[in-house]
Design an enzyme around this catalytic site. Structure first.
Site, PDB file in Angstrom:
ATOM      1  N   ASP A  49      35.290  45.380  41.214  1.00  0.00           N
ATOM      2  CA  ASP A  49      35.209  45.456  39.748  1.00  0.00           C
ATOM      3  C   ASP A  49      35.593  44.117  39.119  1.00  0.00           C
ATOM      4  O   ASP A  49      35.487  43.937  37.903  1.00  0.00           O
ATOM      5  CB  ASP A  49      36.031  46.626  39.188  1.00  0.00           C
ATOM      6  N   SER A  50      35.984  43.143  39.955  1.00  0.00           N
ATOM      7  CA  SER A  50      36.153  41.768  39.470  1.00  0.00           C
ATOM      8  C   SER A  50      34.846  41.258  38.874  1.00  0.00           C
ATOM      9  O   SER A  50      34.838  40.278  38.130  1.00  0.00           O
ATOM     10  CB  SER A  50      36.615  40.848  40.609  1.00  0.00           C
ATOM     11  N   ASP A  88      33.672  49.342  44.275  1.00  0.00           N
ATOM     12  CA  ASP A  88      34.885  49.759  43.556  1.00  0.00           C
ATOM     13  C   ASP A  88      34.621  50.883  42.568  1.00  0.00           C
ATOM     14  O   ASP A  88      33.632  50.831  41.810  1.00  0.00           O
ATOM     15  CB  ASP A  88      35.435  48.575  42.739  1.00  0.00           C
ATOM     16  N   LYS A 118      36.157  52.083  46.916  1.00  0.00           N
ATOM     17  CA  LYS A 118      37.554  51.613  46.907  1.00  0.00           C
ATOM     18  C   LYS A 118      38.227  52.054  45.603  1.00  0.00           C
ATOM     19  O   LYS A 118      37.602  52.006  44.534  1.00  0.00           O
ATOM     20  CB  LYS A 118      37.616  50.083  47.048  1.00  0.00           C
ATOM     21  N   GLU A 120      42.174  51.839  43.437  1.00  0.00           N
ATOM     22  CA  GLU A 120      43.457  51.131  43.368  1.00  0.00           C
ATOM     23  C   GLU A 120      44.612  52.115  43.226  1.00  0.00           C
ATOM     24  O   GLU A 120      44.581  52.997  42.352  1.00  0.00           O
ATOM     25  CB  GLU A 120      43.463  50.168  42.172  1.00  0.00           C
ATOM     26  N   GLU A 187      46.982  43.304  48.082  1.00  0.00           N
ATOM     27  CA  GLU A 187      46.778  42.146  47.193  1.00  0.00           C
ATOM     28  C   GLU A 187      48.106  41.663  46.609  1.00  0.00           C
ATOM     29  O   GLU A 187      48.937  42.471  46.161  1.00  0.00           O
ATOM     30  CB  GLU A 187      45.819  42.522  46.054  1.00  0.00           C
TER      31      GLU A 187
HETATM   32  O1  KIV Z   1      37.578  43.619  42.510  1.00  0.00           O
HETATM   33  C1  KIV Z   1      37.793  42.874  43.480  1.00  0.00           C
HETATM   34  O2  KIV Z   1      37.148  41.829  43.662  1.00  0.00           O
HETATM   35  C2  KIV Z   1      38.819  43.283  44.432  1.00  0.00           C
HETATM   36  C3  KIV Z   1      39.207  42.309  45.501  1.00  0.00           C
HETATM   37  C4  KIV Z   1      39.770  41.082  44.964  1.00  0.00           C
HETATM   38  C5  KIV Z   1      40.065  42.918  46.525  1.00  0.00           C
HETATM   39  O3  KIV Z   1      39.324  44.345  44.328  1.00  0.00           O
END
Ligand code: KIV
Length: 277
Positions: A49-50, A88, A118, A120, A187
Site C-alpha cells: 500500500d506504499s 496489501d 498482507k 498490518e 519493519e
Molecule cells: O507497503 C509496503 O510497501 C510495505 C513494505 C514496505 C513492507 O508494506
C-alpha cells in the site's frame, strides 16, 4: 531462497519452507513494466500500500483503497509469471470485523489472482488473519513499525527500544504465527529484536529496517533504484540513481525539442519509404 526449477509461480508454501535457508528476496512492485523487470530476480513481489505514497503522492499509506490495490495487483500479475505475488489489504478494509477482513481478502484474490494478502498488526488482528487463512487465502503478517498506524503513533517510530515494547513485538509475532500466516514482515525495529524474533518463530521473517539475520529482505522498489524524490529512509540502500537518469533525459529532450533536433529523420514517416512501421 534457492530458485525452484519450475516455470510455475513460487507458492506461499514454498516461501514458508525457505525458513532458515538462502535469504528470500522481495521487492515491492506496482506496475506491469516494473513487475516484468523484477520477476526473474525476486522470490516475492509485494504490491504494497506504499503505492499510495510512491505512485499517487499521498502523504501516508492511508491514501490507499481496495480499488487502488486491485488495479495495481492486476498490473503486477500481468507482468509476472514466476514470483509469488502478495497484495496489501489497505487501512480500513480489515480492522473492523472478521467478515469485513475475509470479504476484502477474497476480493483481492478473486480480482487480481494474487497468491496471498498482507495485513498490518499482530495480537489486534490475529482473529482476522486466522479467518482469512481458514478461508483458504495465505496471509503474510506485518509487525513492528506499521505505516498504517503512523497517525495514531505520532510518526514513524522505530520499535523495540523498551522492554515493554519488545514484549509486545514478541506477542505480535507469535500471534501472527499462531493464526497461520506463512511469513512475517518485520519493519523498523531495533536490530537484535528482529534477529531474536526470527530465531523464535517457525515462519520466515522478511526484514525492512530490521536485521540481516531475518530470513529475507524487502525494499520499496522506487527507494532501491533511487527514484524517491523526498526523504529516503536510513535503511534503504540505493542500487541505482534513476532520479538523475530521468532528470538528465528530460533536460536533454527539452533542449532537443526547443532546438528542433528532435524528432530527427529516424523518428518521422517519409512518403518515400513504405516499409516504415
Ligand atoms: O507497503 C509496503 O510497501 C510495505 C513494505 C514496505 C513492507 O508494506
Amino acid at each position: 531462497m534457492d530458485s525452484p526449477s519450475t516455470d510455475t509461480r513460487i507458492s506461499p508454501e514454498l516461501i514458508r519452507q525457505a525458513k532458515g535457508g538462502t535469504p528470500i528476496v522481495c521487492l515491492t512492485a506496482y506496475t506491469y513494466p516494473v513487475a516484468r523487470l523484477l520477476d526473474s530476480h525476486v522470490d516475492l513481489l509485494l504490491v504494497g500500500d506504499s503505492v499510495a505514497m510512491v505512485l499517487h503522492g499521498h502523504a501516508t499509506t492511508l491514501g490507499a483503497s481496495l480499488e487502488m490495490m486491485i488495479a495495481h495487483g492486476q498490473a503486477v500479475m500481468r507482468g509476472s509469471t514466476r514470483a509469488c505475488v502478495v497484495v496489501d489489504l489497505p487501512a480500513g478494509s480489515y480492522e473492523d470485523s472478521v467478515p469485513q477482513a475475509v470479504a476484502s481478502a477474497r476480493r483481492l484474490v478473486d480480482e487480481t489472482g494474487c497468491q496471498a494478502v498482507k495485513l498490518e498488526g499482530g495480537v489486534a488482528i490475529a482473529r482476522q488473519i486466522a479467518a482469512i487463512v481458514e478461508a483458504g487465502i495465505p496471509v503474510m503478517g506485518h509487525i513492528g513499525l506499521l505505516p498504517q498506524s503512523v497517525e495514531k503513533d505520532g510518526g514513524y517510530k522505530i520499535k523495540g527500544r523498551t522492554d515493554e515494547n519488545v514484549a509486545d513485538l514478541f506477542a505480535d509475532a507469535l500471534a501472527v504465527e499462531d493464526a497461520g500466516a506463512f511469513s512475517l514482515v518485520i519493519e523498523g525495529t531495533i536490530e537484535h529484536v528482529a534477529a531474536d524474533i526470527t530465531r523464535r518463530v517457525s515462519i520466515p521473517t522478511i526484514g525492512i529496517g530490521a536485521s540481516a539475520d531475518c530470513d529475507g529482505q524487502v525494499l520499496v522498489i522506487d527507494d532501491m533504484v533511487g527514484l524517491t524524490v523526498d526523504r529516503v529512509p536510513k535503511f534503504v540502500k540505493e542500487y541505482a540513481d534513476l532520479r538523475h537518469v530521468i532528470s538528465h533525459a528530460a533536460e536533454l529532450y527539452a533542449s532537443e525539442v526547443r532546438s528542433r533536433r528532435f524528432p530527427g529523420p529516424a523518428h518521422v514517416f517519409s512518403a518515400a519509404n513504405r516499409s516504415d512501421a
